[in-house]
Design a protein around this motif. Sequence first.
Motif, PDB file in Angstrom:
ATOM      1  N   ASP A  38     -81.006  80.601  68.061  1.00 42.29           N
ATOM      2  CA  ASP A  38     -79.967  81.609  67.786  1.00 42.29           C
ATOM      3  C   ASP A  38     -78.584  80.975  67.642  1.00 42.29           C
ATOM      4  OD1 ASP A  38     -82.031  83.344  68.185  1.00 42.29           O
ATOM      5  OD2 ASP A  38     -81.424  83.938  70.202  1.00 42.29           O
ATOM      6  N   TYR A  39     -78.401  79.797  68.213  1.00 45.17           N
ATOM      7  CA  TYR A  39     -77.049  79.207  68.257  1.00 45.17           C
ATOM      8  C   TYR A  39     -76.925  77.911  67.467  1.00 45.17           C
ATOM      9  CZ  TYR A  39     -76.177  82.586  71.941  1.00 45.17           C
ATOM     10  OH  TYR A  39     -76.027  83.755  72.642  1.00 45.17           O
ATOM     11  N   ILE A  40     -78.034  77.453  66.878  1.00 46.35           N
ATOM     12  CA  ILE A  40     -78.010  76.107  66.305  1.00 46.35           C
ATOM     13  C   ILE A  40     -77.002  75.985  65.158  1.00 46.35           C
ATOM     14  CG2 ILE A  40     -79.968  76.471  64.717  1.00 46.35           C
ATOM     15  CD1 ILE A  40     -79.367  73.317  66.740  1.00 46.35           C
ATOM     16  N   GLU A  41     -76.873  77.067  64.374  1.00 47.74           N
ATOM     17  CA  GLU A  41     -75.952  76.990  63.238  1.00 47.74           C
ATOM     18  C   GLU A  41     -74.516  76.770  63.731  1.00 47.74           C
ATOM     19  OE1 GLU A  41     -76.467  80.257  60.560  1.00 47.74           O
ATOM     20  OE2 GLU A  41     -74.747  79.618  59.345  1.00 47.74           O
ATOM     21  N   GLU A  42     -74.127  77.584  64.737  1.00 48.28           N
ATOM     22  CA  GLU A  42     -72.766  77.445  65.295  1.00 48.28           C
ATOM     23  C   GLU A  42     -72.577  76.071  65.932  1.00 48.28           C
ATOM     24  OE1 GLU A  42     -70.816  80.755  67.717  1.00 48.28           O
ATOM     25  OE2 GLU A  42     -72.910  81.381  67.566  1.00 48.28           O
ATOM     26  N   LEU A  43     -73.607  75.609  66.638  1.00 49.55           N
ATOM     27  CA  LEU A  43     -73.483  74.306  67.315  1.00 49.55           C
ATOM     28  C   LEU A  43     -73.333  73.184  66.294  1.00 49.55           C
ATOM     29  CD1 LEU A  43     -76.143  74.868  70.124  1.00 49.55           C
ATOM     30  CD2 LEU A  43     -73.696  74.444  70.484  1.00 49.55           C
ATOM     31  N   ALA A  44     -74.107  73.286  65.201  1.00 47.95           N
ATOM     32  CA  ALA A  44     -73.990  72.264  64.154  1.00 47.95           C
ATOM     33  C   ALA A  44     -72.605  72.347  63.512  1.00 47.95           C
ATOM     34  CB  ALA A  44     -75.087  72.463  63.114  1.00 47.95           C
ATOM     35  N   ASP A  45     -72.124  73.584  63.331  1.00 46.04           N
ATOM     36  CA  ASP A  45     -70.797  73.791  62.721  1.00 46.04           C
ATOM     37  C   ASP A  45     -69.678  73.143  63.515  1.00 46.04           C
ATOM     38  OD1 ASP A  45     -71.378  75.152  60.530  1.00 46.04           O
ATOM     39  OD2 ASP A  45     -70.540  77.091  61.155  1.00 46.04           O
ATOM     40  N   ILE A  46     -69.761  73.253  64.847  1.00 41.88           N
ATOM     41  CA  ILE A  46     -68.669  72.684  65.647  1.00 41.88           C
ATOM     42  C   ILE A  46     -68.852  71.183  65.840  1.00 41.88           C
ATOM     43  CG2 ILE A  46     -68.161  74.847  66.856  1.00 41.88           C
ATOM     44  CD1 ILE A  46     -69.544  73.742  69.297  1.00 41.88           C
ATOM     45  N   GLY A  47     -69.945  70.652  65.292  1.00 48.75           N
ATOM     46  CA  GLY A  47     -70.139  69.201  65.329  1.00 48.75           C
ATOM     47  C   GLY A  47     -70.605  68.686  66.677  1.00 48.75           C
ATOM     48  N   ILE A  48     -71.480  69.445  67.330  1.00 49.29           N
ATOM     49  CA  ILE A  48     -72.012  68.971  68.615  1.00 49.29           C
ATOM     50  C   ILE A  48     -72.607  67.569  68.427  1.00 49.29           C
ATOM     51  CG2 ILE A  48     -74.316  70.059  68.353  1.00 49.29           C
ATOM     52  CD1 ILE A  48     -73.573  70.692  71.562  1.00 49.29           C
ATOM     53  N   ASP A  49     -72.412  66.708  69.420  1.00 47.14           N
ATOM     54  CA  ASP A  49     -72.770  65.302  69.233  1.00 47.14           C
ATOM     55  C   ASP A  49     -74.215  64.971  69.616  1.00 47.14           C
ATOM     56  OD1 ASP A  49     -70.082  64.106  68.455  1.00 47.14           O
ATOM     57  OD2 ASP A  49     -69.581  65.303  70.205  1.00 47.14           O
ATOM     58  N   GLY A  50     -74.930  65.939  70.120  1.00 47.69           N
ATOM     59  CA  GLY A  50     -76.336  65.688  70.439  1.00 47.69           C
ATOM     60  C   GLY A  50     -76.897  66.858  71.219  1.00 47.69           C
ATOM     61  N   ILE A  51     -78.202  67.079  71.061  1.00 48.44           N
ATOM     62  CA  ILE A  51     -78.858  68.150  71.813  1.00 48.44           C
ATOM     63  C   ILE A  51     -80.147  67.589  72.410  1.00 48.44           C
ATOM     64  CG2 ILE A  51     -79.924  70.437  71.688  1.00 48.44           C
ATOM     65  CD1 ILE A  51     -78.077  71.128  69.392  1.00 48.44           C
TER      66      ILE A  51
END
Length: 324
Positions: free
Chosen positions: A102-115
Amino acid sequence: MQDRFGRTIDYIRISVTDRCNLRCLYCMPEEGIELCQCEDVLRYEEFVRLCRIFAKLGTKKIKITGGEALVRKDAVNLIRAIKGIEGIEQVTLTTNGILLGDYIEELADIGIDGINISIDSLDKEEFKKLTRVGNVDKVKESLAKALTYPDLKIKINCVPCDGDNQNLLDVAALAKDNPVHVRFIEMMPIGEGKQFKFLDEDSIKAMIEEKYGRLTPFDAKLGNGPSHYFSLQGFQGKIGFISAISHKFCHECNRIRLTCTGYLKTCLQYDIGTDLKELIRHGASDAMLEEAIVRAVQAKPMEHSFLQKNIACEEQGKMSAIGG
Ligand code: SAM
Ligand code: SF4
């Protein structure tokens, strides 16, 4: 920051909630834990203020964890705010993957450095048994969605439970079929984990080598943590091990932890640290908080003694409250 043993502390794990949507056998009791009172949990602006101070003191990498961080409302906004802090080079997330899709798009958008996604089994029945309530299909869907972002660095974490006959080889194969690293974490005797025997690195390696061939040591460093990695022919990702017990790494520990109630914890095994929430809520200045943090880091224990009994100041809390 340097501690009194000369270790550079530049990494902090921040648990933003003690709540979770799973009940993993080794982490939470079936009935759940006594949850922190809402007013005791740090507000996002308090986390951000502390992160600025940590950054000023030399923290470069922050891991957001829980409980399950994504069950806390607007967790992505907190991650975004922390990513904007000067001096913070990496912000990463550890999640059980249930809500990640549900959140991956937003997380990718903000440039998260790793999951990091925790997956202890890919088998539906076994996953349900290990997590008591979880549906592994949700995690698989989240992983598949995450993999559509080729720049996203994804790691899989798996904690083997000895005696459970868990199908670890399927989890390892995620690194064969996908560009992800799979790490096996030795069970630590903290909270519910005390009831389990750990399955040591050498036993897991033997199982993997029997099925997939020789594990070749991979010397380069991948990430901020204590994992060491191996390559396998035909695998896209590496196989890693975080073996706090059989391959103790305290001498190179670079981390501290902040619980959701603002307790700064300097070693996983001990209840040793300082209560930053008390200070914040009593009007402490940034300088006072800095001083308290530096003092706590100076008193960071040299090492854990997981195999010893009757340890003074031993952590009595659950892993879900500490953040892993
Ligand atoms: N809910 C998120 C998750 O499961 O990834 C984040 C919190 S969880 C406490 C973080 C990590 O700690 C997970 O990978 C989990 O498997 C691991 N963990 C929990 N209890 C543990 C224990 N006793 N020993 C080793 N790892 C543990
Ligand atoms: Fe929840 Fe993570 Fe603990 Fe499992 S390991 S109960 S997902 S906090």
